[in-house]
Design an enzyme around this catalytic site. Structure first.
Site, PDB file in Angstrom:
ATOM      1  N   HIS A  17       0.850  -1.195   0.000  1.00 42.84           N
ATOM      2  CA  HIS A  17       0.000   0.000   0.000  1.00 42.84           C
ATOM      3  C   HIS A  17       0.881   1.238   0.000  1.00 42.84           C
ATOM      4  O   HIS A  17       2.112   1.136   0.005  1.00 42.84           O
ATOM      5  CB  HIS A  17      -1.017  -0.022   1.151  1.00 42.84           C
ATOM      6  CG  HIS A  17      -0.420  -0.103   2.522  1.00 42.84           C
ATOM      7  ND1 HIS A  17       0.312   0.919   3.079  1.00 42.84           N
ATOM      8  CD2 HIS A  17      -0.454  -1.080   3.466  1.00 42.84           C
ATOM      9  CE1 HIS A  17       0.686   0.583   4.311  1.00 42.84           C
ATOM     10  NE2 HIS A  17       0.242  -0.642   4.558  1.00 42.84           N
ATOM     11  N   HIS A  20       4.009   1.643   2.221  1.00 37.95           N
ATOM     12  CA  HIS A  20       5.242   0.973   1.793  1.00 37.95           C
ATOM     13  C   HIS A  20       5.911   1.757   0.669  1.00 37.95           C
ATOM     14  O   HIS A  20       7.132   1.910   0.639  1.00 37.95           O
ATOM     15  CB  HIS A  20       4.949  -0.452   1.298  1.00 37.95           C
ATOM     16  CG  HIS A  20       4.212  -1.303   2.279  1.00 37.95           C
ATOM     17  ND1 HIS A  20       2.989  -1.879   2.002  1.00 37.95           N
ATOM     18  CD2 HIS A  20       4.510  -1.661   3.552  1.00 37.95           C
ATOM     19  CE1 HIS A  20       2.571  -2.552   3.049  1.00 37.95           C
ATOM     20  NE2 HIS A  20       3.462  -2.436   4.011  1.00 37.95           N
ATOM     21  N   CYS A 125       1.884 -10.304  20.108  1.00 34.47           N
ATOM     22  CA  CYS A 125       1.019  -9.918  18.983  1.00 34.47           C
ATOM     23  C   CYS A 125       1.524 -10.616  17.731  1.00 34.47           C
ATOM     24  O   CYS A 125       2.620 -10.314  17.258  1.00 34.47           O
ATOM     25  CB  CYS A 125       1.014  -8.403  18.763  1.00 34.47           C
ATOM     26  SG  CYS A 125       0.098  -7.990  17.239  1.00 34.47           S
ATOM     27  N   CYS A 128       2.337  -8.112  14.819  1.00 32.96           N
ATOM     28  CA  CYS A 128       3.607  -7.374  14.928  1.00 32.96           C
ATOM     29  C   CYS A 128       4.774  -8.338  15.002  1.00 32.96           C
ATOM     30  O   CYS A 128       5.915  -7.922  14.844  1.00 32.96           O
ATOM     31  CB  CYS A 128       3.685  -6.561  16.216  1.00 32.96           C
ATOM     32  SG  CYS A 128       2.524  -5.228  16.376  1.00 32.96           S
ATOM     33  N   CYS A 143      -3.172  -5.004  21.422  1.00 34.83           N
ATOM     34  CA  CYS A 143      -2.038  -4.434  20.680  1.00 34.83           C
ATOM     35  C   CYS A 143      -2.428  -3.011  20.284  1.00 34.83           C
ATOM     36  O   CYS A 143      -3.474  -2.811  19.657  1.00 34.83           O
ATOM     37  CB  CYS A 143      -1.746  -5.265  19.434  1.00 34.83           C
ATOM     38  SG  CYS A 143      -0.646  -4.391  18.302  1.00 34.83           S
ATOM     39  N   HIS A 146      -2.555  -2.914  16.225  1.00 34.45           N
ATOM     40  CA  HIS A 146      -3.535  -3.704  15.489  1.00 34.45           C
ATOM     41  C   HIS A 146      -4.899  -3.788  16.164  1.00 34.45           C
ATOM     42  O   HIS A 146      -5.851  -4.314  15.598  1.00 34.45           O
ATOM     43  CB  HIS A 146      -2.981  -5.108  15.227  1.00 34.45           C
ATOM     44  CG  HIS A 146      -1.794  -5.075  14.314  1.00 34.45           C
ATOM     45  ND1 HIS A 146      -0.497  -5.145  14.761  1.00 34.45           N
ATOM     46  CD2 HIS A 146      -1.724  -4.923  12.970  1.00 34.45           C
ATOM     47  CE1 HIS A 146       0.320  -5.061  13.730  1.00 34.45           C
ATOM     48  NE2 HIS A 146      -0.389  -4.919  12.638  1.00 34.45           N
ATOM     49  N   LYS A 295      -3.384   5.575  10.825  1.00 31.75           N
ATOM     50  CA  LYS A 295      -2.283   5.102   9.998  1.00 31.75           C
ATOM     51  C   LYS A 295      -2.866   4.182   8.930  1.00 31.75           C
ATOM     52  O   LYS A 295      -3.748   3.395   9.215  1.00 31.75           O
ATOM     53  CB  LYS A 295      -1.302   4.331  10.870  1.00 31.75           C
ATOM     54  CG  LYS A 295      -0.168   3.712  10.073  1.00 31.75           C
ATOM     55  CD  LYS A 295       0.659   2.786  10.936  1.00 31.75           C
ATOM     56  CE  LYS A 295       1.711   2.101  10.085  1.00 31.75           C
ATOM     57  NZ  LYS A 295       1.825   0.680  10.285  1.00 31.75           N
ATOM     58  N   LYS A 298      -3.085  -2.314   6.042  1.00 33.85           N
ATOM     59  CA  LYS A 298      -3.978  -3.268   5.421  1.00 33.85           C
ATOM     60  C   LYS A 298      -4.989  -3.795   6.437  1.00 33.85           C
ATOM     61  O   LYS A 298      -6.175  -3.904   6.163  1.00 33.85           O
ATOM     62  CB  LYS A 298      -3.139  -4.419   4.856  1.00 33.85           C
ATOM     63  CG  LYS A 298      -3.933  -5.457   4.117  1.00 33.85           C
ATOM     64  CD  LYS A 298      -4.287  -4.984   2.718  1.00 33.85           C
ATOM     65  CE  LYS A 298      -5.185  -5.996   2.053  1.00 33.85           C
ATOM     66  NZ  LYS A 298      -5.704  -5.500   0.797  1.00 33.85           N
TER      67      LYS A 298
END
Ligand code: MSP
Length: 502
Positions: A17, A20, A125, A128, A143, A146, A295, A298
């Protein structure tokens, strides 16, 4: 000094995405700029393919981890030319040459006495691939990244003696104030170290998808150690038949976002010290691109698809927008409306129109030949946005990976050139044959200024810069000072660099 720059290697549990693309473009801008300065550059990016996040995603998709890795690594590989990234190599951690080298280094860490067996208990997690310390846990043991509830995990596994490196790391940070940039990130890393370092689990007993520990092949290595080592291992096999390690190690710069600061600023130097390897010179930790308040990621489902953005606006526009809209280093919001506004006002108007006007005036008033035998105008060289020495200023900022600030300086010069057109009014000079020399001087200064700033912008918008430099009959792609070319060249008119969107 060779320049070796890296991006994080991206997890293949998801498709690429814009987040990156952002880091990768940032590193690319630096790599391109350094090449323009004649440095020997090696630029690495790639994919992180082992570990729980990938194994779990593969299970959910009903395919093997390798199939998923192959499929998604391809998406990342395909992204690179689309965003015009000039990486010298693309590493995949499932590559057996990487695996062998990781085992070699970790065996050294083991033999040097920094590994022991023990029991681990903590909140883990899987997304992560990280155990969270109590201070890192969100409400309800979730987390914080996430937003999933974490389970308390107890495991028999191998440990890395991170705690042995507390003093060495503090000394290192003292001796090398630029190890982690910007400064406020360095302080975060230091605070983490000062808070006391716990040993970290080095292996995963239940997982199969990873690098087997050379001294206990029933366990695979904790994915972060495997992943971090990519920066080192890649050099040994990136060029067939040639080992680049001596030439490029240690890395000049690791670029990443703040989410993985701890791994890079604490675990990574400790691991290298434990293996007896040299440490990277610097790291630049940037902020997050946000869509609204969140943020992009995905798993949160709020991604902006870079492939679609490129289709509509072109890769240059994407590259420019990300670093212009959000100050590199800080968090910042991006939006489709923001894209359009910057595209229209800055790329199409400020830069595109400037280029069209300068080329058109040289053609109309001087039959397409840039006047020669005239001096640099001190009024254009000095003052706000002045072009005298702009290349030195930009180089200095990019030495410290200040990508947005360097772009601000370039844009100051683009705007200065536009003001110069308005101040000097070449169309009025052209009406008065007695002022032909003045018109020569203005046209030369505009063409020369445009050449200098376009060479600087080449690292940011390579496609448009190539077209414009072609039109300006500029073959070099180096960095140039105002006045270093004397005129006399024949220019060509070209269609708008950034056409208005219908
Ligand atoms: N695989 C690890 C990194 C190992 S490096 C030895 C990893 N992968 S990741 O796919 O999650 O990529 C994280 C990185 O992607 C961030 O550090 C950053 O470089 C980039 N970004 C992902 N989302 C981003 C934003 N929304 N904004 C800015 N950068 C983003 O962590």
């Amino acid at each position: 000094m060779p320049y070796y720059v890296t991006t994080p290697i991206y997890y293949v549990n998801a498709e690429p995405h814009l987040g990156h693309a952002y880091t990768t473009i940032g590193a690319d801008i630096l790599a391109r700029h350094m090449r323009q300065r004649g440095e020997e550059v090696f630029f690495l990016t790639g994919t992180d393919e082992h570990g729980e996040p990938v194994a779990q995603a593969a299970e959910r998709a009903g395919v093997s981890p390798r199939e998923l890795a192959d499929r998604n690594a391809r998406r990342f590989l395909d992204l690179m030319p689309q965003i015009d990234v000039s990486n010298d190599f693309f590493i995949r951690t499932s590559d057996e040459r990487h695996v062998a080298r990781v085992q070699e280094v970790m065996q050294r860490v083991h033999d040097n006495g920094y590994v022991y067996e023990g029991t681990y208990e903590g909140y883990y997690c899987p997304r992560c691939a990280d155990f969270k310390t109590p201070s890192e846990l969100g409400p309800g043991n979730a987390c914080p990244i996430h937003e999933i509830v974490l389970e308390l995990v107890t495991e028999q596994n191998w440990f890395f003696r991170l705690s042995a490196f507390e003093d060495a790391l503090l000394r290192l940070y003292e001796e090398r104030p630029e190890l982690v940039m910007p400064d406020f990130r360095r302080n975060e890393a230091l605070a983490f170290i000062r808070g006391g370092l716990q040993d970290v689990s080095l292996s995963r007993p239940k997982l199969k998808w990873g690098v087997p520990l050379p001294w206990d092949p029933g366990q695979v290595m904790y994915v972060w150690f495997d992943a971090l080592l990519n920066y080192y291992t890649a050099l040994s096999f990136a060029r067939p038949g040639e080992d680049l390690t001596d030439r490029f190690w240690p890395a000049s710069l690791h670029v990443m976002a703040k989410d993985i600061l701890k791994f890079h600023s604490v675990y990574w130097p400790a691991l290298l010290l434990a293996a007896g390897l040299e440490l990277p010179e610097r790291m630049y930790v940037h902020g997050f691109l946000l869509m609204g308040e969140k943020k992009m990621s995905k798993s949160l489902g709020n991604v902006l698809d870079p492939f679609r953005v490129i289709e509509q606006y072109g890769s240059d526009a994407l590259r420019f927008y990300c670093f212009r809209e959000v100050s590199f280093g800080q968090d910042g919001s991006i939006s489709p409306a923001g894209f359009e506004a910057r595209y229209e006002t800055e790329l199409a108007n400020d830069f595109g129109n400037l280029a069209s006007r300068v080329l058109a005036m040289v053609e109309r008033y001087r039959d397409g030949v840039v006047p020669a035998g005239v001096e640099v105008d001190p009024a254009l060289a000095g003052g706000e946005g002045g072009l005298g020495g702009v290349e030195v200023l930009v180089a200095g900022l990019l030495d410290r990976a200040e990508i947005s600030r360097a772009l601000d300086v370039c844009w100051g010069s683009v705007r200065r050139l536009n003001r110069y057109v308005e101040e000097r009014k070449p169309w009025e000079l052209a009406k008065d044959p007695g002022r032909a020399r003045d018109l020569d001087a203005v046209l030369y200064n505009l063409a020369e200024g445009l050449r200098v700033v376009t060479l600087l912008l080449h690292a940011y918008v390579p496609k448009a810069a190539d077209r414009l430099l072609g039109a300006l009959a500029e073959r070099s792609r180096g960095i140039a000072a105002l006045g270093s070319r004397g005129g006399g060249q024949r220019i060509e008119r070209i269609p708008p660099l950034f056409p208005k969107l219908g």
